[in-house]
Design a protein around this motif. Sequence first.
Motif, mmCIF file in Angstrom:
data_model
loop_
_atom_site.group_PDB
_atom_site.id
_atom_site.type_symbol
_atom_site.label_atom_id
_atom_site.label_comp_id
_atom_site.label_asym_id
_atom_site.label_seq_id
_atom_site.Cartn_x
_atom_site.Cartn_y
_atom_site.Cartn_z
ATOM 1 N N SER A 121 -13.573 -83.199 42.611
ATOM 2 C CA SER A 121 -13.327 -84.627 42.801
ATOM 3 C C SER A 121 -12.522 -85.205 41.647
ATOM 4 O O SER A 121 -12.534 -84.676 40.532
ATOM 5 C CB SER A 121 -14.655 -85.376 42.935
ATOM 6 O OG SER A 121 -15.340 -84.977 44.099
ATOM 7 N N PRO A 122 -11.869 -86.322 41.898
ATOM 8 C CA PRO A 122 -11.084 -86.954 40.831
ATOM 9 C C PRO A 122 -11.984 -87.667 39.836
ATOM 10 O O PRO A 122 -13.165 -87.920 40.095
ATOM 11 C CB PRO A 122 -10.218 -87.954 41.602
ATOM 12 C CG PRO A 122 -11.027 -88.295 42.815
ATOM 13 C CD PRO A 122 -11.743 -87.022 43.183
ATOM 14 N N ALA A 123 -11.429 -88.015 38.692
ATOM 15 C CA ALA A 123 -12.158 -88.831 37.719
ATOM 16 C C ALA A 123 -12.555 -90.146 38.383
ATOM 17 O O ALA A 123 -11.855 -90.656 39.263
ATOM 18 C CB ALA A 123 -11.282 -89.083 36.501
ATOM 19 N N GLY A 124 -13.703 -90.683 37.947
ATOM 20 C CA GLY A 124 -14.158 -91.953 38.479
ATOM 21 C C GLY A 124 -14.843 -91.862 39.824
ATOM 22 O O GLY A 124 -15.099 -92.906 40.451
ATOM 23 N N VAL A 125 -15.146 -90.672 40.317
ATOM 24 C CA VAL A 125 -15.798 -90.533 41.616
ATOM 25 C C VAL A 125 -17.145 -91.254 41.606
ATOM 26 O O VAL A 125 -17.873 -91.247 40.623
ATOM 27 C CB VAL A 125 -15.960 -89.043 41.990
ATOM 28 C CG1 VAL A 125 -16.886 -88.317 41.024
ATOM 29 C CG2 VAL A 125 -16.471 -88.897 43.418
ATOM 30 N N GLN A 126 -17.451 -91.924 42.724
ATOM 31 C CA GLN A 126 -18.699 -92.676 42.890
ATOM 32 C C GLN A 126 -19.609 -91.884 43.835
ATOM 33 O O GLN A 126 -19.199 -91.552 44.957
ATOM 34 C CB GLN A 126 -18.414 -94.055 43.475
ATOM 35 C CG GLN A 126 -17.349 -94.832 42.708
ATOM 36 C CD GLN A 126 -17.824 -95.272 41.334
ATOM 37 O OE1 GLN A 126 -18.727 -96.083 41.207
ATOM 38 N NE2 GLN A 126 -17.220 -94.705 40.294
ATOM 39 N N VAL A 127 -20.846 -91.591 43.416
ATOM 40 C CA VAL A 127 -21.693 -90.646 44.143
ATOM 41 C C VAL A 127 -23.032 -91.291 44.489
ATOM 42 O O VAL A 127 -23.712 -91.855 43.609
ATOM 43 C CB VAL A 127 -21.931 -89.373 43.305
ATOM 44 C CG1 VAL A 127 -22.804 -88.383 44.076
ATOM 45 C CG2 VAL A 127 -20.608 -88.729 42.910
ATOM 46 N N LEU A 128 -23.426 -91.176 45.753
ATOM 47 C CA LEU A 128 -24.759 -91.581 46.203
ATOM 48 C C LEU A 128 -25.358 -90.419 46.989
ATOM 49 O O LEU A 128 -24.844 -90.055 48.053
ATOM 50 C CB LEU A 128 -24.699 -92.826 47.085
ATOM 51 C CG LEU A 128 -26.019 -93.244 47.753
ATOM 52 C CD1 LEU A 128 -27.086 -93.584 46.712
ATOM 53 C CD2 LEU A 128 -25.799 -94.417 48.716
ATOM 54 N N THR A 129 -26.416 -89.817 46.448
ATOM 55 C CA THR A 129 -27.067 -88.695 47.126
ATOM 56 C C THR A 129 -28.344 -89.170 47.798
ATOM 57 O O THR A 129 -29.141 -89.915 47.219
ATOM 58 C CB THR A 129 -27.418 -87.570 46.131
ATOM 59 O OG1 THR A 129 -28.249 -88.099 45.103
ATOM 60 C CG2 THR A 129 -26.166 -86.981 45.519
ATOM 61 N N LEU A 130 -28.556 -88.738 49.029
ATOM 62 C CA LEU A 130 -29.770 -89.022 49.782
ATOM 63 C C LEU A 130 -30.627 -87.768 49.761
ATOM 64 O O LEU A 130 -30.140 -86.663 50.026
ATOM 65 C CB LEU A 130 -29.430 -89.407 51.219
ATOM 66 C CG LEU A 130 -28.280 -90.416 51.419
ATOM 67 C CD1 LEU A 130 -28.071 -90.704 52.894
ATOM 68 C CD2 LEU A 130 -28.536 -91.684 50.638
ATOM 69 N N ALA A 131 -31.908 -87.927 49.440
ATOM 70 C CA ALA A 131 -32.735 -86.733 49.240
ATOM 71 C C ALA A 131 -34.137 -86.951 49.784
ATOM 72 O O ALA A 131 -34.653 -88.070 49.781
ATOM 73 C CB ALA A 131 -32.810 -86.376 47.756
ATOM 74 N N THR A 132 -34.729 -85.851 50.235
ATOM 75 C CA THR A 132 -36.127 -85.908 50.638
ATOM 76 C C THR A 132 -36.995 -86.147 49.409
ATOM 77 O O THR A 132 -36.558 -85.921 48.277
ATOM 78 C CB THR A 132 -36.538 -84.618 51.371
ATOM 79 O OG1 THR A 132 -37.827 -84.796 51.966
ATOM 80 C CG2 THR A 132 -36.559 -83.434 50.432
ATOM 81 N N GLU A 133 -38.219 -86.610 49.613
ATOM 82 C CA GLU A 133 -39.010 -87.166 48.513
ATOM 83 C C GLU A 133 -39.332 -86.184 47.400
ATOM 84 O O GLU A 133 -39.577 -86.593 46.253
ATOM 85 C CB GLU A 133 -40.304 -87.774 49.054
ATOM 86 C CG GLU A 133 -41.221 -86.793 49.762
ATOM 87 C CD GLU A 133 -42.338 -87.521 50.494
ATOM 88 O OE1 GLU A 133 -43.419 -87.668 49.893
ATOM 89 O OE2 GLU A 133 -42.124 -87.931 51.648
ATOM 90 N N SER A 134 -39.309 -84.870 47.663
ATOM 91 C CA SER A 134 -39.666 -83.880 46.638
ATOM 92 C C SER A 134 -38.458 -83.314 45.905
ATOM 93 O O SER A 134 -38.606 -82.461 45.040
ATOM 94 C CB SER A 134 -40.454 -82.725 47.284
ATOM 95 O OG SER A 134 -41.618 -83.199 47.913
ATOM 96 N N MET A 135 -37.267 -83.785 46.251
ATOM 97 C CA MET A 135 -36.037 -83.190 45.716
ATOM 98 C C MET A 135 -35.636 -83.868 44.405
ATOM 99 O O MET A 135 -35.349 -85.066 44.379
ATOM 100 C CB MET A 135 -34.914 -83.360 46.735
ATOM 101 C CG MET A 135 -33.671 -82.557 46.430
ATOM 102 S SD MET A 135 -33.789 -80.900 47.112
ATOM 103 C CE MET A 135 -32.110 -80.317 46.887
ATOM 104 N N PRO A 136 -35.591 -83.125 43.292
ATOM 105 C CA PRO A 136 -35.146 -83.724 42.027
ATOM 106 C C PRO A 136 -33.623 -83.833 41.977
ATOM 107 O O PRO A 136 -32.909 -83.214 42.761
ATOM 108 C CB PRO A 136 -35.672 -82.741 40.976
ATOM 109 C CG PRO A 136 -35.708 -81.434 41.688
ATOM 110 C CD PRO A 136 -36.031 -81.731 43.126
ATOM 111 N N HIS A 137 -33.155 -84.602 41.030
ATOM 112 C CA HIS A 137 -31.715 -84.800 40.835
ATOM 113 C C HIS A 137 -31.337 -84.158 39.509
ATOM 114 O O HIS A 137 -31.686 -84.669 38.447
ATOM 115 C CB HIS A 137 -31.389 -86.293 40.834
ATOM 116 C CG HIS A 137 -31.676 -86.966 42.129
ATOM 117 N ND1 HIS A 137 -30.704 -87.318 43.044
ATOM 118 C CD2 HIS A 137 -32.854 -87.327 42.695
ATOM 119 C CE1 HIS A 137 -31.265 -87.874 44.105
ATOM 120 N NE2 HIS A 137 -32.579 -87.896 43.906
ATOM 121 N N ASP A 138 -30.651 -83.036 39.581
ATOM 122 C CA ASP A 138 -30.266 -82.355 38.350
ATOM 123 C C ASP A 138 -28.933 -81.632 38.500
ATOM 124 O O ASP A 138 -27.966 -81.965 37.831
ATOM 125 C CB ASP A 138 -31.367 -81.384 37.884
ATOM 126 C CG ASP A 138 -31.984 -80.576 39.014
ATOM 127 O OD1 ASP A 138 -31.247 -80.177 39.944
ATOM 128 O OD2 ASP A 138 -33.211 -80.334 38.976
#
Length: 603
Positions: free
Chosen positions: A537-554
């Motif tokens: 992705s290019p610089a400045g990319v805007q990210v929104l991840t949807l995750a199930t309740e047990s999924m960590p963000h790393d």
Amino acid sequence: MSARVVGDRIRGLFGRSSQEPAAPAAPRRSLNEIGLSTGTDKASTMHDYLGVYERNLSHLRDRDFLLIEIGVHQGASLKMWEEFFSRARIIGVDINRSCRRFRNDRIRIRIGDQGDPELLRSLARKRPLVVIDDGSHQWHHQIQSFRAFWPHLAPGGTFIIEDIHTSFGRYIPVYGRDGGAKAYDFAAELASGLTGSDFADPAIDDFEAYCRETIDSMVFLRHSVIVHKKRYPQPRFTVGSVREQPGRIWSTDVGSAYDRIPAEVVGASPRISGLLDELVADSPVVVEPAWSGLLENVTVYGAAPTATADRVLLDETMNCARNIRRTSGLFRTDDGEWVLERKRVPVELPPRADGRTRVLLKQTWDANYGHWMVDALPKVGLLAGQFDLAECAFVVNQREDDSPMRRVVLDSLELAGIGEDQVEFLSQGEAHRFDQLVVPGTITRHPVTKTPFAIRFLEALAEKVEAGAQQRIYLSRNGGDRRRLVNEDAVMERLAPLGYQLVRPETLSLREQIAVFKGATHVIGNMGAAFTNLAFSPAGVQVLTLATESMPHDYFYDITCHKDGARYRGLQGRAVGEGPATMSSDFEVDLALLDECVAWLHD
């Protein structure tokens, strides 16, 4: 001189006549006879273990080995073992200091509490052949002791859990007061896995899975259980770096420290939010040089772990395996060593006929798109200045001929200038020994560290692909069989008017995925392996991840940190369906929270 006198003198000079048989040696006492004489309650007047014990242990009677007994009391059984095993070294363990009086040339006494994990670990490291647990009889102590000793027990060894009848009847309130699992149920579960084999229920944890590979047999008798370990060699491995090995070794600067970007997760549990907060606070991220080497006489086990001839597992091949206890037929003990859990005869690989130097690109879990693209593929760049890529062959994990990941592997290597004839697919089900092998260094630490080198390498590959025209994309996982977003249609009703295009990554080639992400300034989607493409992705990319309740963000958050001006937010959903919530659960997101997050994304 009489003939009798002459005969006596001759016998005195030359020894006994061959016609006169030697006096028979006195028969040795049975284990039960010895136990009765020493007064142990293991004998036939009480528990009556010893007949069965003798049948199971008599092959050790004149061998030199280490026996450990937990629980000394009055020393009766120590004396019994000392006589029965004529050459054994014996350690008795007890909490009572007065037991030191039973020490002698072959018996040592260790004072300590059976509930002390460090005590158990220190004893287990001595690699006994026989362990008898006649200690507190508390269930958690019996289970803890078995777990501590079993991985260290010598091949062909025996572990005995005595007084396991404390799991029943009137003993339950006394020996089960901690409220944990019964020792008998623990042993019965091991027996179920042993007897049922592939037909049994899945192992409850990695330790039980290891036991299924290493238990040879179990004997259940009155008040006791005998567990025998398989006899094949089970070598142990320490972990070390390529840097410490002999051979052609070099280091590569894989980037300076980088900063974490601010991030948050909406609608999450305190645990999931706390994990991300800790990660955000871990800044700047220090990056160490990568050490690579051309090594001789190394063995690659299964998916990736690679060992030297002197049994050092190279840390550079253990990336995803560092956080688990079992991989590629290896099991990690509590003290950090690894032990081979099944019999393996390495396949000897002769030098390639084309003379190319083999390079290891195998990676644990690299059937996953992300682990291949980020953790394995960029290691090709570590060869710069050391080898001509055209003169190398790249060892990767076997993929089915028609599998999408085989195509990804070949297409990604082609982007790096490597032809299909340079790719050597090897089975994960075998160990392979190499006379020479290049082991590239560490460029990622799963799941939270990607070096700038790894991301820049992938960005360089993307220069060969033209960016797609779509700037706003939504990534779907609903074509799979797990972690599906059940209200995805409602989500798209909100996103489509904002110009978002639904993308199904599994339908795209590698080049098509690179093109989509190279042009995308806003990425929303169901979190999964396709978010690996954020590296393009290019610089400045805007990210929104949807995750199930047990999924960590790393993992994908860390990739985003390498994009100047990027922003990251997570939206946690709620699992749907029966059973406990896991990272594989299907889920739905709160649409009001989604609206809030989308507004943030476009602020």
